[in-house]
Design a protein around this motif. Structure first.
Motif, mmCIF file in Angstrom:
data_model
loop_
_atom_site.group_PDB
_atom_site.id
_atom_site.type_symbol
_atom_site.label_atom_id
_atom_site.label_comp_id
_atom_site.label_asym_id
_atom_site.label_seq_id
_atom_site.Cartn_x
_atom_site.Cartn_y
_atom_site.Cartn_z
ATOM 1 N N CYS A 3 0.857 -1.185 0.000
ATOM 2 C CA CYS A 3 0.000 0.000 0.000
ATOM 3 C C CYS A 3 0.890 1.231 0.000
ATOM 4 O O CYS A 3 1.870 1.303 0.749
ATOM 5 N N ARG A 4 0.547 2.206 -0.826
ATOM 6 C CA ARG A 4 1.344 3.432 -0.896
ATOM 7 C C ARG A 4 1.301 4.244 0.392
ATOM 8 O O ARG A 4 2.219 4.972 0.702
ATOM 9 N N ARG A 5 0.221 4.126 1.142
ATOM 10 C CA ARG A 5 0.029 5.004 2.288
ATOM 11 C C ARG A 5 0.328 4.357 3.638
ATOM 12 O O ARG A 5 0.784 5.024 4.556
ATOM 13 N N CYS A 6 0.051 3.081 3.780
ATOM 14 C CA CYS A 6 0.117 2.441 5.094
ATOM 15 C C CYS A 6 1.530 1.996 5.466
ATOM 16 O O CYS A 6 2.236 1.398 4.663
ATOM 17 N N TYR A 7 1.897 2.331 6.683
ATOM 18 C CA TYR A 7 3.159 1.893 7.274
ATOM 19 C C TYR A 7 2.894 1.450 8.694
ATOM 20 O O TYR A 7 1.938 1.884 9.329
ATOM 21 N N VAL A 8 3.759 0.582 9.213
ATOM 22 C CA VAL A 8 3.657 0.109 10.585
ATOM 23 C C VAL A 8 5.000 0.355 11.254
ATOM 24 O O VAL A 8 6.048 0.049 10.688
ATOM 25 N N ASP A 9 4.979 0.911 12.462
ATOM 26 C CA ASP A 9 6.203 1.082 13.238
ATOM 27 C C ASP A 9 6.455 -0.190 14.037
ATOM 28 O O ASP A 9 5.617 -0.610 14.833
ATOM 29 N N VAL A 10 7.611 -0.805 13.803
ATOM 30 C CA VAL A 10 7.969 -2.057 14.447
ATOM 31 C C VAL A 10 9.243 -1.829 15.238
ATOM 32 O O VAL A 10 10.163 -1.146 14.784
ATOM 33 N N THR A 11 9.310 -2.412 16.426
ATOM 34 C CA THR A 11 10.509 -2.307 17.256
ATOM 35 C C THR A 11 11.227 -3.647 17.249
ATOM 36 O O THR A 11 10.643 -4.681 17.593
ATOM 37 N N HIS A 12 12.501 -3.618 16.837
ATOM 38 C CA HIS A 12 13.347 -4.806 16.830
ATOM 39 C C HIS A 12 14.389 -4.658 17.923
ATOM 40 O O HIS A 12 14.737 -3.548 18.331
ATOM 41 N N CYS A 13 14.912 -5.769 18.360
ATOM 42 C CA CYS A 13 15.995 -5.751 19.335
ATOM 43 C C CYS A 13 17.307 -5.925 18.579
ATOM 44 O O CYS A 13 17.478 -6.849 17.795
ATOM 45 N N SER A 14 18.231 -5.002 18.793
ATOM 46 C CA SER A 14 19.510 -5.048 18.110
ATOM 47 C C SER A 14 20.620 -5.074 19.159
ATOM 48 O O SER A 14 20.468 -4.557 20.264
ATOM 49 N N ILE A 15 21.752 -5.660 18.795
ATOM 50 C CA ILE A 15 22.902 -5.713 19.685
ATOM 51 C C ILE A 15 23.885 -4.638 19.234
ATOM 52 O O ILE A 15 24.290 -4.593 18.083
ATOM 53 N N ASP A 16 24.268 -3.748 20.153
ATOM 54 C CA ASP A 16 25.187 -2.671 19.793
ATOM 55 C C ASP A 16 26.637 -3.144 19.908
ATOM 56 O O ASP A 16 26.915 -4.320 20.138
ATOM 57 N N ALA A 17 27.599 -2.227 19.773
ATOM 58 C CA ALA A 17 29.023 -2.559 19.783
ATOM 59 C C ALA A 17 29.474 -3.119 21.125
ATOM 60 O O ALA A 17 30.467 -3.850 21.197
ATOM 61 N N PHE A 18 28.790 -2.786 22.191
ATOM 62 C CA PHE A 18 29.154 -3.281 23.525
ATOM 63 C C PHE A 18 28.353 -4.527 23.902
ATOM 64 O O PHE A 18 28.313 -4.930 25.055
ATOM 65 N N GLU A 19 27.731 -5.156 22.915
ATOM 66 C CA GLU A 19 26.938 -6.360 23.068
ATOM 67 C C GLU A 19 25.791 -6.183 24.054
ATOM 68 O O GLU A 19 25.445 -7.068 24.813
ATOM 69 N N GLN A 20 25.210 -4.983 24.040
ATOM 70 C CA GLN A 20 24.045 -4.677 24.854
ATOM 71 C C GLN A 20 22.820 -4.606 23.930
ATOM 72 O O GLN A 20 22.882 -4.001 22.867
ATOM 73 N N PRO A 21 21.726 -5.223 24.345
ATOM 74 C CA PRO A 21 20.520 -5.119 23.506
ATOM 75 C C PRO A 21 19.927 -3.711 23.593
ATOM 76 O O PRO A 21 19.909 -3.090 24.647
ATOM 77 N N ARG A 22 19.501 -3.236 22.466
ATOM 78 C CA ARG A 22 18.843 -1.921 22.440
ATOM 79 C C ARG A 22 17.719 -1.978 21.411
ATOM 80 O O ARG A 22 17.838 -2.659 20.392
ATOM 81 N N PRO A 23 16.640 -1.254 21.681
ATOM 82 C CA PRO A 23 15.524 -1.271 20.733
ATOM 83 C C PRO A 23 15.812 -0.391 19.513
ATOM 84 O O PRO A 23 16.413 0.677 19.627
ATOM 85 N N VAL A 24 15.405 -0.875 18.372
ATOM 86 C CA VAL A 24 15.554 -0.128 17.128
ATOM 87 C C VAL A 24 14.170 -0.045 16.483
ATOM 88 O O VAL A 24 13.526 -1.072 16.250
ATOM 89 N N ARG A 25 13.731 1.163 16.216
ATOM 90 C CA ARG A 25 12.427 1.344 15.561
ATOM 91 C C ARG A 25 12.612 1.371 14.055
ATOM 92 O O ARG A 25 13.460 2.100 13.541
ATOM 93 N N VAL A 26 11.775 0.608 13.388
ATOM 94 C CA VAL A 26 11.833 0.502 11.932
ATOM 95 C C VAL A 26 10.426 0.716 11.399
ATOM 96 O O VAL A 26 9.456 0.254 11.980
#
Length: 142
Positions: free
Chosen positions: A92-115
């Motif tokens: 759909c050209r108009r519809c989007y969903v905000d999803v939060t993924h868990c990512s591991i940063d450089a210090f191996e700590q989980p942090r949320p990433v919004r996509v």
């Protein structure tokens, strides 16, 4: 209804009766609204209700009989919900969903990433607006 109907420039409805109380009361609402309000009437005649409906006017539920009401067409009112093919997948050209993924940063700590992700076609709004046919209901398996 083949006769002429009355519409008001600032109004949302068309009327079959020039003395319709809803039409008169609607005009009273605009009286003395401001100093730039014109003294002349803003009424206009349309040759038929189809033409008034094409101008976006709705029928007055008081003076227009139910079997003679003509409503504005919804054709072309997609509100931006249209199919678009991206990488071979219709979305759909108009519809989007905000999803939060868990990512591991450089210090191996989980942090949320919004996509922001796209919604596949047909979206729920396209089904509600009648842009596509609704799929048949699936019976529950017991």
């Amino acid at each position: 209804m083949s006769g002429t109907v009355v519409i008001v420039t600032r109004g949302r409805k068309y009327h079959a009766d020039r003395t319709c109380p809803r039409l008169v009361q609607g005009e009273y609402l605009w009286d003395f609204d401001s100093d730039d309000y014109p003294a002349k009437s803003l009424r206009r005649r349309e040759p038929n209700p189809q033409r008034a409906a094409m101008c976006g006017k709705l029928p007055c539920l008081y003076c227009v009989p139910a079997e003679l009401r003509v409503f504005p067409p919804l054709y072309g009112q997609t509100f931006g919900h249209e199919p678009f093919v991206y990488d071979g997948v219709p979305i759909c050209r108009r519809c989007y969903v905000d999803v939060t993924h868990c990512s591991i940063d450089a210090f191996e700590q989980p942090r949320p990433v919004r996509v922001r992700e796209t919604v596949p076609w047909p979206c729920t709004s396209a089904l509600v607006l009648g842009l596509v046919e609704r799929p048949a209901a699936v019976e529950a398996v017991r």
